[in-house]
Structure formats: structure tokens, C-alpha cells
Design a protein around this motif. Structure first.
Motif, short mmCIF file in Angstrom:
data_model
loop_
_atom_site.label_atom_id
_atom_site.label_comp_id
_atom_site.label_asym_id
_atom_site.label_seq_id
_atom_site.Cartn_x
_atom_site.Cartn_y
_atom_site.Cartn_z
N TRP A 65 0.89 -1.17 -0.02
CA TRP A 65 0.03 0.14 0.07
C TRP A 65 0.87 1.37 -0.01
O TRP A 65 2.11 1.23 0.09
N SER A 66 0.19 2.42 -0.36
CA SER A 66 1.12 3.50 -0.35
C SER A 66 0.20 4.76 -0.08
O SER A 66 -1.14 4.63 -0.27
N THR A 67 0.85 5.96 0.54
CA THR A 67 0.07 7.16 0.80
C THR A 67 0.91 8.20 0.70
O THR A 67 2.28 8.18 0.71
N GLU A 68 0.64 9.47 0.47
CA GLU A 68 1.36 10.67 0.06
C GLU A 68 0.49 11.86 0.34
O GLU A 68 -0.73 12.10 0.39
N ARG A 69 1.22 13.21 0.69
CA ARG A 69 0.63 14.20 0.96
C ARG A 69 1.54 15.22 -0.19
O ARG A 69 2.57 14.91 -0.60
N ASP A 70 1.02 16.40 -0.78
CA ASP A 70 1.78 17.16 -1.46
C ASP A 70 1.49 19.05 -1.12
O ASP A 70 0.60 19.12 -0.43
N ILE A 71 2.44 19.58 -1.45
CA ILE A 71 2.21 21.30 -1.29
C ILE A 71 2.95 21.85 -2.66
O ILE A 71 4.02 21.22 -3.16
N GLN A 72 2.48 22.92 -2.92
CA GLN A 72 3.21 23.70 -3.84
C GLN A 72 4.51 24.62 -3.40
O GLN A 72 4.24 25.19 -2.27
N PHE A 164 5.43 19.28 -4.80
CA PHE A 164 6.33 18.80 -3.97
C PHE A 164 5.47 17.76 -3.27
O PHE A 164 4.59 17.98 -2.49
N VAL A 165 5.87 16.36 -3.27
CA VAL A 165 5.09 15.30 -2.98
C VAL A 165 6.08 14.71 -1.82
O VAL A 165 7.16 14.22 -2.08
N GLU A 166 5.43 14.34 -0.90
CA GLU A 166 6.36 13.41 0.29
C GLU A 166 5.22 12.24 0.56
O GLU A 166 4.02 12.35 0.72
N GLY A 167 5.88 10.85 0.38
CA GLY A 167 4.77 10.02 0.33
C GLY A 167 5.52 8.58 1.03
O GLY A 167 6.82 8.55 1.28
N LEU A 168 4.71 7.67 1.37
CA LEU A 168 5.52 6.34 1.81
C LEU A 168 4.82 5.11 1.14
O LEU A 168 3.55 4.92 0.88
N LYS A 169 5.57 4.10 0.45
CA LYS A 169 5.26 2.85 -0.17
C LYS A 169 5.60 1.82 0.93
O LYS A 169 6.89 1.65 1.21
N ALA A 170 4.56 0.93 1.33
CA ALA A 170 5.07 -0.18 1.82
C ALA A 170 4.96 -1.24 1.41
O ALA A 170 3.90 -1.58 0.40
N GLU A 171 5.86 -2.11 1.39
CA GLU A 171 5.88 -3.42 0.30
C GLU A 171 6.47 -4.54 1.22
O GLU A 171 7.52 -4.49 2.08
N GLY A 172 5.74 -5.70 1.21
CA GLY A 172 6.26 -6.94 1.79
C GLY A 172 4.92 -7.56 2.61
O GLY A 172 3.77 -7.12 2.58
N VAL A 181 -2.57 1.44 11.26
CA VAL A 181 -1.95 2.25 12.09
C VAL A 181 -1.03 3.17 11.56
O VAL A 181 -0.89 4.41 11.75
N ALA A 182 -0.17 2.65 10.50
CA ALA A 182 1.08 3.53 9.70
C ALA A 182 0.38 4.58 9.09
O ALA A 182 1.09 5.61 8.91
N GLU A 183 -0.77 4.30 8.28
CA GLU A 183 -1.11 5.25 7.32
C GLU A 183 -1.16 6.66 7.76
O GLU A 183 -1.11 7.86 7.36
N LYS A 184 -2.08 6.61 8.68
CA LYS A 184 -2.73 7.94 9.46
C LYS A 184 -1.67 8.49 10.14
O LYS A 184 -1.46 9.90 9.92
N LYS A 185 -0.62 8.00 10.83
CA LYS A 185 0.53 8.52 11.39
C LYS A 185 1.19 9.06 10.14
O LYS A 185 1.74 10.30 10.64
N ALA A 186 1.49 8.48 9.21
CA ALA A 186 2.19 8.98 8.23
C ALA A 186 1.86 10.20 7.72
O ALA A 186 2.62 11.43 7.51
N ASN A 187 0.69 10.33 7.44
CA ASN A 187 0.13 11.32 6.78
C ASN A 187 -0.09 12.68 7.88
O ASN A 187 0.25 13.94 7.29
N GLU A 188 -0.12 12.33 9.13
CA GLU A 188 0.04 13.59 9.76
C GLU A 188 1.27 14.27 10.02
O GLU A 188 1.64 15.38 9.97
N ALA A 189 2.17 13.36 10.07
CA ALA A 189 3.84 13.76 9.99
C ALA A 189 4.02 14.42 8.46
O ALA A 189 4.72 15.55 8.68
#
Length: 214
Positions: A65-72, A164-172, A181-189
Motif C-alpha cells: 500500500w502507499s500514501t502521500e501528501r503534497d504542497i506547492q 512537492f510530494v512526500e509519501g510512503l510505499k509499504a511493500e512486503g 496504524v501507519a497510514e494515519k500517522k504518516a499522513n499527519e507527519a
């Protein structure tokens, strides 16, 4: 965001500790066709078995799964890349990071390894696995799951700003257990880190004069 790594690690340890027991129980329930109904009912009523059976079935399905946020951001790609390479200043824009170290090099470029030390006292090893034009990432391996933290600055908005995009890809195979658990924490960060990154990149903040003089 690195607090997410600690949470993922603890969940992964839980699943790895119980995986052998999970396999034996599910084998007993589903591979023995001669099992009597009463014995099977007793087994199915055993709560841990239900949990482990469900987990074992889920592990056979792709869990990535993956999640990301962006900003100009109004700055040049060089400024962004310079900030990403400068591991000693990552803690100025990442709210959860205390400091980062590299194994040998002075810049966090492709192939370099290091450790991120968190404000909660935990530490996590990483390897820079992408450092191409407009895209940067490093991977943090945990039990059965690779967490790929990435920054994409290859696109521009209609008004010329960098998206500018910051994201997380989880593989395994254990990643599905980390998602909720991780997706919400990652997005907040990410949301906090992106604002910090934008402010530093667009202004002459102390410690980044060399970046802005280029």
C-alpha cells in the motif's frame, strides 16, 4: 513520520513471533479432512486460532500500500535536492526526527546508508535507493516489510510552482497489518513536514544560506 517506523516495527514483531503457531493451527483445521465436527468446533472457538487463521489467509494476498501528501513550493529543484541531501538538517523540517547520521559519506546520495534517531529514543537504519532527477527516496526495512519514504518534485503546477510530494510505499507480506496504524500517522507527519519544508525552501532561513545563494 519516523514515529510510524517504530509502530510498524512493533506490529511486525507480533506477527513474526506468532507465525509458526499460526501455521500449525491453520494446518490442523483445514488439511485434516477427518477432523470430527465437535473437535473442529472446539478449535474454531479458540480465539487466538481465529485471529491467526485470518492473518494467515490475509498474508497470502498482496499487502502493499502507499500514501502521500503534497504542497506547492516556489523554489528551484536544486534547492529541494540540496535539502534532501543535507541529512544533518532533516530535523529542521521533520518534526519527529532528533538527528540523522550517515555510515561514511558526507551527503545522503544514492547508495548511502545511515540511521535516523527519533525524539522518542528509537533508531532506524536506512539506505538511499533513489536519487534521480526530480525523485528521491530511502528504504527502512522492518520485519517482512520495506518502508520506502519518497519525495517527488518532478512536476510543476499551472503557475510554475513545484508540486512537492512526500509519501510512503509499504511493500512486503506483513504490510497489510501496518496500514491502518501507519497510514494515519504518516499522513499527519507529512502534513507538518511539508509546511516546514516549504517555509525553509522559500525563505532565507539560518543554516541554509549556501542553498539560497545558488
Amino acid at each position: 513520520m519516523y514515529r510510524t517506523i517504530w509502530i510498524c516495527r512493533r506490529i511486525s514483531i507480533l506477527f513474526q513471533d506468532h507465525l509458526p503457531r499460526m501455521r500449525s493451527i491453520t494446518s490442523m483445521c483445514f488439511s485434516n479432512s477427518s477432523t470430527s465436527v465437535p473437535n473442529l468446533q472446539v478449535t474454531l472457538n479458540f480465539f487466538p486460532m481465529k485471529l491467526f487463521t485470518f492473518t494467515w489467509l490475509m498474508l497470502s494476498v498482496s499487502a502493499d500500500w502507499s500514501t502521500e501528501r503534497d504542497i506547492q513550493v516556489s523554489c528551484t529543484p536544486y534547492k529541494i535536492l540540496a535539502m534532501l541531501h543535507d541529512y544533518s538538517t532533516w530535523n529542521r523540517w521533520d518534526p519527529d526526527l532528533d538527528y540523522a547520521t550517515l555510515t561514511s559519506a558526507s551527503s545522503a546520495t544514492l547508495g548511502e546508508t545511515g540511521t535516523v534517531h527519533m525524539k522518542d529514543g528509537s533508531s532506524h537504519d536506512f539506505t538511499v535507493n533513489n536519487d534521480v532527477d526530480g525523485y528521491y527516496s530511502y528504504v527502512t526495512p522492518i520485519y517482512g516489510c520495506d518502508l520506502n519514504w519518497y519525495w517527488d518534485y518532478s512536476k510543476r503546477s499551472a503557475d510554475g510552482q513545484i508540486l512537492f510530494v512526500e509519501g510512503l510505499k509499504a511493500e512486503g507480506f506483513t504490510c497489510f497489518a501496518l496500514k491502518y496504524v501507519a497510514e494515519k500517522k504518516a499522513n499527519e507527519a507529512f502534513e507538518k513536514a511539508l509546511i516546514n519544508f516549504k517555509e525553509i525552501c522559500e525563505q532565507k532561513v539560518f543554516g541554509f544560506q549556501k542553498i539560497y545563494s545558488s
